[in-house]
Design a protein around this motif. Structure first.
Motif, PDB file in Angstrom:
ATOM      1  N   ARG A 140       0.810  -1.138   0.046  1.00 64.50           N
ATOM      2  CA  ARG A 140       0.020  -0.112  -0.101  1.00 64.50           C
ATOM      3  C   ARG A 140       0.851   1.359  -0.071  1.00 64.50           C
ATOM      4  O   ARG A 140       1.895   1.274   0.396  1.00 64.50           O
ATOM      5  N   SER A 154       1.357   5.526   0.735  1.00 60.33           N
ATOM      6  CA  SER A 154       1.374   6.580   1.928  1.00 60.33           C
ATOM      7  C   SER A 154      -0.202   6.667   2.051  1.00 60.33           C
ATOM      8  O   SER A 154      -0.544   7.296   3.334  1.00 60.33           O
ATOM      9  N   ASP A 155      -1.171   6.657   0.978  1.00 58.21           N
ATOM     10  CA  ASP A 155      -2.389   7.027   1.200  1.00 58.21           C
ATOM     11  C   ASP A 155      -3.237   6.064   1.343  1.00 58.21           C
ATOM     12  O   ASP A 155      -4.228   6.151   1.663  1.00 58.21           O
ATOM     13  N   GLY A 156      -2.578   4.773   1.721  1.00 57.72           N
ATOM     14  CA  GLY A 156      -3.594   3.645   2.089  1.00 57.72           C
ATOM     15  C   GLY A 156      -4.033   2.911   0.979  1.00 57.72           C
ATOM     16  O   GLY A 156      -4.508   1.659   1.265  1.00 57.72           O
ATOM     17  N   LYS A 157      -3.699   3.452  -0.405  1.00 59.46           N
ATOM     18  CA  LYS A 157      -4.331   2.575  -1.536  1.00 59.46           C
ATOM     19  C   LYS A 157      -3.306   1.267  -1.918  1.00 59.46           C
ATOM     20  O   LYS A 157      -2.218   1.584  -1.780  1.00 59.46           O
TER      21      LYS A 157
END
Length: 281
Positions: free
Chosen positions: A214, A216-219
């Protein structure tokens, strides 16, 4: 010339008793030193007692069966039937001694084990398990019941047929089992067994990974299983299969230790997030 009334024969009741002793006790007192020796001796006791009324003759006759013996217990039934026929011929004065009988047993152990392991363990059992698994969809007990009933019936009546067929043909069956025809049968069964195992593997074994990366934005920007599916669907399944084959074939690791290693790999994989067991708590 031997008189008809002096000819010793084994009645069907005695043969059935001998067969049942083998069926229920082929692995009696099983050990790495003796394997199936004592189970074999037990199955021959009714034959020996029937053919040799005198105790001293019984002791002398049974001595031929004290040698090491080990083969596939299901198909090995035919060897017991053959020796019953040879023992009957010996009791009637034919040129057969204990050494001849023991040589026959030793010569058939390997071929019968090769045919039996391929036919029973590599072909019949996977087929029955495959059918049973298909019938167990949704947790139905029908599959388990089917397997138990089918296996018991095939094991009993199959072994009984082989025992009496071996007794009927006697030493004539030896030339077939160890000759060119027997070798061809072993090769054919081995090929069929490999095909069946491969089919079961492709149908019921499915190894996947839940590993994802993932940003840094969690995606998720990397789904490893999706990448593997686009390159080679089932790659992990093949890799695990080859790993098990390598352990057992090349490193001579037992099946039990192979399963323990797989359990260990699975536990570590779950802890690291490589595998997802799909459990909820």
């Amino acid at each position: 010339m031997q008189k008809t009334e002096d000819i010793k024969t084994i009645d069907k009741k005695t043969l059935s008793h001998s067969f049942h002793l083998w069926f229920w006790g082929a692995l009696t007192c099983f050990s790495q030193e003796h394997m199936q020796t004592f189970g074999y001796m037990s199955s021959m006791l009714p034959i020996i007692k029937k053919l040799y009324p005198k105790h001293d003759d019984q002791v002398k006759a049974i001595h031929a069966y004290t040698a090491f013996f080990n083969t596939n217990p299901m198909l090995g039934t035919v060897i017991v039937g053959i020796t019953a026929s040879m023992e009957e011929a010996r009791a009637n004065g034919k040129q057969i001694d204990g050494e001849t009988i023991n040589d026959m047993r030793a010569g058939l152990m390997g071929p019968i084990a090769g045919i039996g392991d391929s036919l029973i363990d590599g072909t019949l059992i996977p087929i029955l398990l495959g059918i049973s698994l298909g019938m167990s969809t949704g947790g139905s007990p029908v599959g388990a019941i089917f397997y138990i009933v089918a296996w018991v019936l095939i094991a009993y009546f199959g072994q009984r047929f082989l025992y009496f067929r071996g007794y009927k043909f006697g030493d004539k069956a030896v030339s077939f089992l160890v000759g060119a025809q027997g070798a061809a049968v072993r090769h054919a069964v081995g090929v069929v067994g490999s095909m069946v195992v491969g089919g079961v593997l492709a149908t019921w074994v499915n190894v996947t990974t839940s590993f994802k990366l993932r940003g840094s934005d969690g995606k998720v920007f990397l789904n490893l299983q999706d990448k593997l599916n686009s390159i080679y669907p089932g790659l992990l399944t093949v890799a695990i299969t080859l790993f098990c084959w390598w352990l057992m074939s090349k490193k001579h690791v037992s099946a039990i230790w192979t399963m323990i290693i797989l359990v260990g790999v699975s536990l570590v994989g779950v802890l690291l997030g490589v595998f997802n067991p799909g459990l909820s708590y």
